[in-house]
Design a protein around this motif. Structure first.
Motif, PDB file in Angstrom:
ATOM      1  N   ILE A  70       4.117  18.026   0.189  1.00  0.00           N
ATOM      2  CA  ILE A  70       4.660  16.670   0.043  1.00  0.00           C
ATOM      3  C   ILE A  70       3.888  15.698   0.921  1.00  0.00           C
ATOM      4  CG2 ILE A  70       6.698  15.207   0.346  1.00  0.00           C
ATOM      5  CD1 ILE A  70       8.407  17.709  -0.093  1.00  0.00           C
ATOM      6  N   ILE A  71       3.680  16.082   2.178  1.00  0.00           N
ATOM      7  CA  ILE A  71       3.069  15.181   3.149  1.00  0.00           C
ATOM      8  C   ILE A  71       1.580  14.982   2.876  1.00  0.00           C
ATOM      9  CG2 ILE A  71       2.511  14.882   5.589  1.00  0.00           C
ATOM     10  CD1 ILE A  71       5.082  16.487   6.191  1.00  0.00           C
ATOM     11  N   TRP A  72       0.860  16.057   2.622  1.00  0.00           N
ATOM     12  CA  TRP A  72      -0.586  15.939   2.440  1.00  0.00           C
ATOM     13  C   TRP A  72      -0.959  15.021   1.275  1.00  0.00           C
ATOM     14  CZ3 TRP A  72      -2.983  21.540   3.168  1.00  0.00           C
ATOM     15  CH2 TRP A  72      -2.847  21.912   4.502  1.00  0.00           C
ATOM     16  N   PRO A  73      -0.401  15.201   0.066  1.00  0.00           N
ATOM     17  CA  PRO A  73      -0.793  14.304  -1.032  1.00  0.00           C
ATOM     18  C   PRO A  73      -0.418  12.852  -0.765  1.00  0.00           C
ATOM     19  CG  PRO A  73       0.271  16.269  -1.884  1.00  0.00           C
ATOM     20  CD  PRO A  73       0.477  16.279  -0.409  1.00  0.00           C
ATOM     21  N   PHE A  74       0.784  12.635  -0.208  1.00  0.00           N
ATOM     22  CA  PHE A  74       1.178  11.249   0.078  1.00  0.00           C
ATOM     23  C   PHE A  74       0.224  10.618   1.078  1.00  0.00           C
ATOM     24  CE2 PHE A  74       3.170   8.371   3.086  1.00  0.00           C
ATOM     25  CZ  PHE A  74       3.503   7.324   2.245  1.00  0.00           C
ATOM     26  N   SER A  75      -0.093  11.338   2.138  1.00  0.00           N
ATOM     27  CA  SER A  75      -1.007  10.816   3.148  1.00  0.00           C
ATOM     28  C   SER A  75      -2.365  10.491   2.540  1.00  0.00           C
ATOM     29  CB  SER A  75      -1.163  11.839   4.278  1.00  0.00           C
ATOM     30  OG  SER A  75      -2.161  11.448   5.189  1.00  0.00           O
ATOM     31  N   ALA A  76      -2.867  11.377   1.692  1.00  0.00           N
ATOM     32  CA  ALA A  76      -4.159  11.143   1.049  1.00  0.00           C
ATOM     33  C   ALA A  76      -4.123   9.905   0.154  1.00  0.00           C
ATOM     34  CB  ALA A  76      -4.564  12.371   0.238  1.00  0.00           C
ATOM     35  N   LEU A  77      -3.043   9.738  -0.585  1.00  0.00           N
ATOM     36  CA  LEU A  77      -2.903   8.564  -1.452  1.00  0.00           C
ATOM     37  C   LEU A  77      -2.787   7.279  -0.634  1.00  0.00           C
ATOM     38  CD1 LEU A  77      -0.450  10.009  -4.116  1.00  0.00           C
ATOM     39  CD2 LEU A  77      -2.821   9.324  -4.515  1.00  0.00           C
ATOM     40  N   PHE A  78      -2.087   7.348   0.485  1.00  0.00           N
ATOM     41  CA  PHE A  78      -1.929   6.192   1.367  1.00  0.00           C
ATOM     42  C   PHE A  78      -3.290   5.788   1.944  1.00  0.00           C
ATOM     43  CE2 PHE A  78       1.277   4.465   4.760  1.00  0.00           C
ATOM     44  CZ  PHE A  78       1.086   3.193   4.267  1.00  0.00           C
ATOM     45  N   LEU A  79      -4.070   6.769   2.385  1.00  0.00           N
ATOM     46  CA  LEU A  79      -5.411   6.488   2.909  1.00  0.00           C
ATOM     47  C   LEU A  79      -6.333   5.955   1.817  1.00  0.00           C
ATOM     48  CD1 LEU A  79      -6.107   9.462   5.347  1.00  0.00           C
ATOM     49  CD2 LEU A  79      -5.867   7.041   5.919  1.00  0.00           C
TER      50      LEU A  79
ATOM     51  N   LEU B 279       0.837  -1.203   0.000  1.00  0.00           N
ATOM     52  CA  LEU B 279       0.000   0.000   0.000  1.00  0.00           C
ATOM     53  C   LEU B 279       0.870   1.252   0.000  1.00  0.00           C
ATOM     54  CD1 LEU B 279      -2.752  -0.967   2.620  1.00  0.00           C
ATOM     55  CD2 LEU B 279      -2.857  -1.173   0.124  1.00  0.00           C
ATOM     56  N   PHE B 280       1.948   1.209   0.783  1.00  0.00           N
ATOM     57  CA  PHE B 280       2.896   2.323   0.814  1.00  0.00           C
ATOM     58  C   PHE B 280       3.517   2.529  -0.567  1.00  0.00           C
ATOM     59  CE2 PHE B 280       7.088   4.171   1.385  1.00  0.00           C
ATOM     60  CZ  PHE B 280       6.874   5.183   2.304  1.00  0.00           C
ATOM     61  N   ALA B 281       3.928   1.417  -1.186  1.00  0.00           N
ATOM     62  CA  ALA B 281       4.539   1.500  -2.515  1.00  0.00           C
ATOM     63  C   ALA B 281       3.539   2.033  -3.543  1.00  0.00           C
ATOM     64  CB  ALA B 281       5.045   0.118  -2.940  1.00  0.00           C
ATOM     65  N   THR B 282       2.274   1.646  -3.403  1.00  0.00           N
ATOM     66  CA  THR B 282       1.234   2.143  -4.308  1.00  0.00           C
ATOM     67  C   THR B 282       1.080   3.652  -4.178  1.00  0.00           C
ATOM     68  OG1 THR B 282       0.006   0.064  -4.240  1.00  0.00           O
ATOM     69  CG2 THR B 282      -1.223   2.034  -4.887  1.00  0.00           C
ATOM     70  N   ALA B 283       1.078   4.136  -2.933  1.00  0.00           N
ATOM     71  CA  ALA B 283       0.955   5.577  -2.705  1.00  0.00           C
ATOM     72  C   ALA B 283       2.140   6.330  -3.302  1.00  0.00           C
ATOM     73  CB  ALA B 283       0.850   5.853  -1.202  1.00  0.00           C
ATOM     74  N   VAL B 284       3.339   5.791  -3.106  1.00  0.00           N
ATOM     75  CA  VAL B 284       4.535   6.438  -3.655  1.00  0.00           C
ATOM     76  C   VAL B 284       4.490   6.439  -5.182  1.00  0.00           C
ATOM     77  CG1 VAL B 284       7.047   6.261  -3.860  1.00  0.00           C
ATOM     78  CG2 VAL B 284       5.951   5.890  -1.643  1.00  0.00           C
ATOM     79  N   HIS B 285       4.066   5.304  -5.761  1.00  0.00           N
ATOM     80  CA  HIS B 285       3.998   5.191  -7.222  1.00  0.00           C
ATOM     81  C   HIS B 285       2.984   6.183  -7.797  1.00  0.00           C
ATOM     82  CE1 HIS B 285       4.072   3.383 -11.195  1.00  0.00           C
ATOM     83  NE2 HIS B 285       2.762   3.197 -11.140  1.00  0.00           N
ATOM     84  N   ARG B 286       1.820   6.270  -7.167  1.00  0.00           N
ATOM     85  CA  ARG B 286       0.800   7.196  -7.651  1.00  0.00           C
ATOM     86  C   ARG B 286       1.264   8.641  -7.499  1.00  0.00           C
ATOM     87  NH1 ARG B 286      -4.559   4.231  -4.999  1.00  0.00           N
ATOM     88  NH2 ARG B 286      -4.894   2.730  -6.698  1.00  0.00           N
ATOM     89  N   PHE B 287       1.957   8.924  -6.407  1.00  0.00           N
ATOM     90  CA  PHE B 287       2.497  10.270  -6.216  1.00  0.00           C
ATOM     91  C   PHE B 287       3.476  10.609  -7.333  1.00  0.00           C
ATOM     92  CE2 PHE B 287       5.405  13.444  -4.566  1.00  0.00           C
ATOM     93  CZ  PHE B 287       4.557  14.352  -3.950  1.00  0.00           C
ATOM     94  N   GLY B 288       4.318   9.633  -7.694  1.00  0.00           N
ATOM     95  CA  GLY B 288       5.292   9.860  -8.752  1.00  0.00           C
ATOM     96  C   GLY B 288       4.654  10.076 -10.104  1.00  0.00           C
ATOM     97  N   GLN B 289       3.499   9.454 -10.333  1.00  0.00           N
ATOM     98  CA  GLN B 289       2.830   9.572 -11.624  1.00  0.00           C
ATOM     99  C   GLN B 289       2.203  10.948 -11.838  1.00  0.00           C
ATOM    100  OE1 GLN B 289       0.176   6.107 -11.386  1.00  0.00           O
ATOM    101  NE2 GLN B 289       1.232   5.229 -13.140  1.00  0.00           N
ATOM    102  N   VAL B 290       1.600  11.488 -10.789  1.00  0.00           N
ATOM    103  CA  VAL B 290       0.847  12.746 -10.943  1.00  0.00           C
ATOM    104  C   VAL B 290       1.290  13.763  -9.897  1.00  0.00           C
ATOM    105  CG1 VAL B 290      -1.175  11.724 -12.051  1.00  0.00           C
ATOM    106  CG2 VAL B 290      -1.019  11.732  -9.559  1.00  0.00           C
TER     107      VAL B 290
END
Length: 218
Positions: A197-206, A15-26
């Motif tokens: 940085i923190i807000w989008p990652f946290s939102a993607l993780f959730l 799930l963490f990796a998914t959030a990081v990957h999605r963050f990197g995409q957009v």
């Protein structure tokens, strides 16, 4: 709609990796959205300070304003990730719920200070539930609490990882800015630089966690 959890759970590391990957995409869109939310949330804070508010009053407004901004960003991230666009009424409900949850979380921070981090995870799924169409506004908080309690270990683990992820980002920003500003100014600027940085990652993780717990494509 059923909210039964799937039998096979995705490892939290995935799930963490998914959030990081999605963050990197957009990342560009996410950072623009986060900066926009941050700027809008700063307006009432600046207004209170500019009209003679003292530091405690300004900090109090900041707790509520930035909390609301974060949950609005979470709602935007959830709505953006849906397989099909949400109807207009659900979009409105999502942001109204984000405002409500932001106020409640702000109040928890004011009342419990650092101990609020133990309670806040109970409210984290209210906005995703509305955005995904899984709950009505009246039942969003109850659904969030039930989902968090049923999945206590995973919910609080994801929350802990988010906090641990945020800490070095905030520290790095504070160290960079402290070389150019006094303590109060550097703290404000450092937190402002860390939020996009923190807000989008946290939102993607959730978002990833909510999809895993409910089996929803979000």
């Amino acid at each position: 709609m059923s909210d039964a959890a799937p039998q096979a759970r995705t490892p939290v590391s995935d799930l963490f990796a998914t959030a990081v990957h999605r963050f990197g995409q957009v990342w560009a869109d996410l950072m623009v959205a986060a900066v926009t939310a941050l700027v809008l949330a700063s307006l009432p804070v600046v207004a209170v300070h500019a009209t003679g508010g003292d530091v405690p009053q300004t900090v109090l407004i900041a707790f509520f304003s930035y909390s609301i901004a974060y949950f609005c960003l979470l709602g935007w991230v959830m709505l953006r990730g849906l397989p099909e666009p949400a109807p207009g009424r659900r979009v409105v409900w999502t942001y109204m719920t984000a405002i409500l949850i932001g106020i409640l979380c702000g109040a928890l921070v004011v009342v419990f200070v650092t101990y609020a981090v133990v309670v806040i995870p109970l409210l984290l799924f209210a906005v995703p539930a509305i955005a995904a169409g899984d709950a009505s506004p009246a039942g969003a908080i109850a659904r969030s609490v039930a989902l968090a309690v049923r999945n206590f270990a995973r919910t609080w683990l994801v929350w802990l990882i988010t906090v641990l992820f945020a800490a070095p980002v905030v520290l790095a920003m504070l160290l960079i800015v402290s070389a150019f500003a006094d303590n109060t100014t550097s703290t404000v600027i450092g937190l402002a630089l860390a939020a996009p940085i923190i807000w989008p990652f946290s939102a993607l993780f959730l978002r990833a966690l909510y999809g895993d717990l409910t089996g929803r494509a979000v």
